[in-house]
Design an enzyme around this catalytic site. Structure first.
Site, PDB file in Angstrom:
ATOM      1  N   SER A 258       0.823  -1.217   0.000  1.00 34.98           N
ATOM      2  CA  SER A 258       0.000   0.000   0.000  1.00 34.98           C
ATOM      3  C   SER A 258       0.856   1.266   0.000  1.00 34.98           C
ATOM      4  O   SER A 258       1.725   1.391  -0.858  1.00 34.98           O
ATOM      5  CB  SER A 258      -0.935  -0.073   1.208  1.00 34.98           C
ATOM      6  OG  SER A 258      -2.093   0.636   0.939  1.00 34.98           O
ATOM      7  N   HIS A 399      -7.944  -5.477   0.043  1.00 39.88           N
ATOM      8  CA  HIS A 399      -6.677  -4.781   0.265  1.00 39.88           C
ATOM      9  C   HIS A 399      -5.974  -5.364   1.506  1.00 39.88           C
ATOM     10  O   HIS A 399      -6.429  -5.165   2.631  1.00 39.88           O
ATOM     11  CB  HIS A 399      -7.012  -3.307   0.500  1.00 39.88           C
ATOM     12  CG  HIS A 399      -5.827  -2.409   0.538  1.00 39.88           C
ATOM     13  ND1 HIS A 399      -5.021  -2.198  -0.561  1.00 39.88           N
ATOM     14  CD2 HIS A 399      -5.300  -1.664   1.553  1.00 39.88           C
ATOM     15  CE1 HIS A 399      -4.064  -1.343  -0.231  1.00 39.88           C
ATOM     16  NE2 HIS A 399      -4.204  -1.010   1.048  1.00 39.88           N
TER      17      HIS A 399
HETATM   18  C1  GCU Z   1      -5.383   4.858   1.518  1.00 38.49           C
HETATM   19  C2  GCU Z   1      -4.752   5.663   0.408  1.00 38.49           C
HETATM   20  C3  GCU Z   1      -3.900   4.784  -0.497  1.00 38.49           C
HETATM   21  C4  GCU Z   1      -2.915   4.007   0.333  1.00 38.49           C
HETATM   22  C5  GCU Z   1      -3.626   3.265   1.425  1.00 38.49           C
HETATM   23  C6  GCU Z   1      -2.709   2.579   2.439  1.00 38.49           C
HETATM   24  O1  GCU Z   1      -6.337   3.986   0.995  1.00 38.49           O
HETATM   25  O2  GCU Z   1      -5.771   6.294  -0.306  1.00 38.49           O
HETATM   26  O3  GCU Z   1      -3.205   5.581  -1.443  1.00 38.49           O
HETATM   27  O4  GCU Z   1      -2.183   3.136  -0.480  1.00 38.49           O
HETATM   28  O5  GCU Z   1      -4.398   4.166   2.196  1.00 38.49           O
HETATM   29  O6  GCU Z   1      -1.551   2.857   2.509  1.00 38.49           O
HETATM   30  O7  GCU Z   1      -3.241   1.785   3.210  1.00 38.49           O
END
Ligand code: GCU
Length: 422
Positions: A258, A399
């Site tokens: 992420s 995710h």
């Molecule tokens: C949010 C953000 C993303 C990121 C994510 C994370 O969803 O919008 O860009 O990758 O957090 O790091 O968990």
């Protein structure tokens, strides 16, 4: 009079609300036509014809990412010292040695501490190693009771009882499903991790804390943001790992999930000592193409996380078409080193297809450098990893980073490190 005032207030209030509401596009048919910059064409318009010319073109692309996206990290050096603070010779049921090392980075009279957690298999040989930041403190990655609870700032999360930006014992092992350490050790890899908040706490404080405070120069629109800070911190950990005799420093893989997957890519771009890069579900500002305007957008990310990028990146809010680079070119900065990018089917915010297309568009650079690049032009089925010099998988689910993902990363690393030895 009062009615006019109330109506005006209502109209203003709803207009403000409307302006703030962000509805991500998840419809392929609504993607605007876009042209990706060609990594193999110089800014002047001339084609890149060979490896030597690529190095010049690489510098052009790198400079654009520094100036317009992540920001420029200061060139000054810091002094690094290390102290081993704890050791467990019988970690992972006796299969590994677990060490905690306090790294201090000092510049003039300023310093910060990073707590590094290291698991190394007891193989008696130099081992390849995954280096990755963690999200919530070293004590959350494993249930090992000897790992210190982080005393650094952590984000409040009332649902799990964190209300004063401090973690505690109750969080021990809470992220262990993202860190299958015993499996990684069993496959002959080491793991090193550092809490990303040790490097730079993840909130917008005007860059007075974390690594940014070590450098006192005046900031401008191309100064480094937090992603560049986290990546820079990983390079300082690499400085330390170069001194650890059990680590094969030619086989250090920088990995992240992420926002830390965005970080891993930038770390791989800025530091060629990372022999391989793994970026899981990194999305916008990571491996996904920005110009598709699918899921998270440049404006959205700059608004929610104003400290992640340099302020120049805000010029492209709602103007992705003006970006002089797109994220496939970030992938090319890792060439010819192996790169693995992974996504999850339900994680549309991260744009799994835009991530796949980014790999396809980065491939010609790998091929120019004599590598296989990314084989195929169609999205693979679920859990059917593509294994070129660029690897990719899409798995079912949301995710997250899990054992399936890690197994694919290790398969890919086995393959590539084997090739290097043959
Ligand atoms: C949010 C953000 C993303 C990121 C994510 C994370 O969803 O919008 O860009 O990758 O957090 O790091 O968990």
């Amino acid at each position: 009079m009062r009615l006019i005032f109330l109506t005006a207030f209502f109209l203003f209030f709803s207009a403000t609300l409307f302006a703030q509401a962000f509805v991500p596009n998840y419809d392929e048919s609504k993607i605007p036509p876009y042209i990706l910059p060609d990594p193999l064409v110089f800014n002047s318009g001339l084609p890149v014809k060979n490896k030597t010319e690529w190095e010049k073109r690489r510098t052009e692309i790198f400079n654009l990412f520094e100036k317009e996206v992540y920001g420029i990290a200061p060139a000054g050096k810091v002094h690094l010292t290390s102290v081993v603070v704890s050791k467990n010779e019988n970690a992972c049921n006796g299969q590994a040695v677990r060490t905690e090392v306090l790294l201090t980075l000092q510049k003039d009279d300023r310093k910060i501490d990073l707590s590094l957690l290291l698991f190394l298999p007891k193989s008696g040989k130099k081992v390849p190693l995954f280096l990755a930041c963690n999200f919530n403190g070293n004590h959350t990655v494993s249930t090992d009771p000897g790992i210190s609870v982080t005393t650094s700032w952590v984000r409040n999360n009332p649902q799990v009882g964190i209300t004063s930006n401090k973690s505690d014992e109750s969080r021990r092992g809470s992220d262990s499903s993202s860190w299958p350490i015993a499996e990684i050790i069993a496959r002959g890899y080491g793991v090193a991790t550092v809490y990303y908040g040790d490097i730079d706490p993840d909130f917008d404080d005007g860059f007075h804390n974390g690594v940014h405070q070590l450098f006192t120069g005046i900031r401008d629109s191309s100064s480094w943001g937090s992603i560049a800070g986290w990546a820079w911190g990983l390079s300082r950990v690499m400085d330390y790992l170069e001194k650890v005799k059990e680590v094969d420093t030619k086989e250090v893989i920088v990995l992240g999930h992420s926002r830390l997957g965005k970080t891993a890519l930038w770390a791989g771009a800025t530091d060629k000592r990372f022999a391989m890069v793994v970026s899981n579900e990194s999305g916008c500002g990571g491996a996904a193409l920005s110009k598709r305007i699918y899921g998270e957008t440049v404006e959205r990310i700059n608004t929610s996380y104003p400290h992640w990028f340099c302020t120049n990146f805000r010029k492209y809010n709602n103007k992705e078409e003006d970006l002089p680079v797109d994220q496939h070119e970030l992938l090319t900065l890792i060439a010819p080193r192996p790169l693995y990018v992974s996504v999850a089917e339900e994680d549309l915010w991260c744009d799994p297809k835009g991530t796949f297309l980014s790999c396809v568009a980065a491939s010609p650079v790998y091929q120019l450098l004599g590598k296989k690049g990314f084989p195929g032009k169609d999205m693979p089925d679920l859990q059917q990893p593509v294994l070129g010099t660029i690897g990719y998988h899409i798995r079912p689910g949301k995710h997250a980073i899990n054992l399936y993902d890690w197994s694919c990363f290790m398969n890919f690393a086995d393959l590539n490190f084997q090739k290097r030895k043959n």
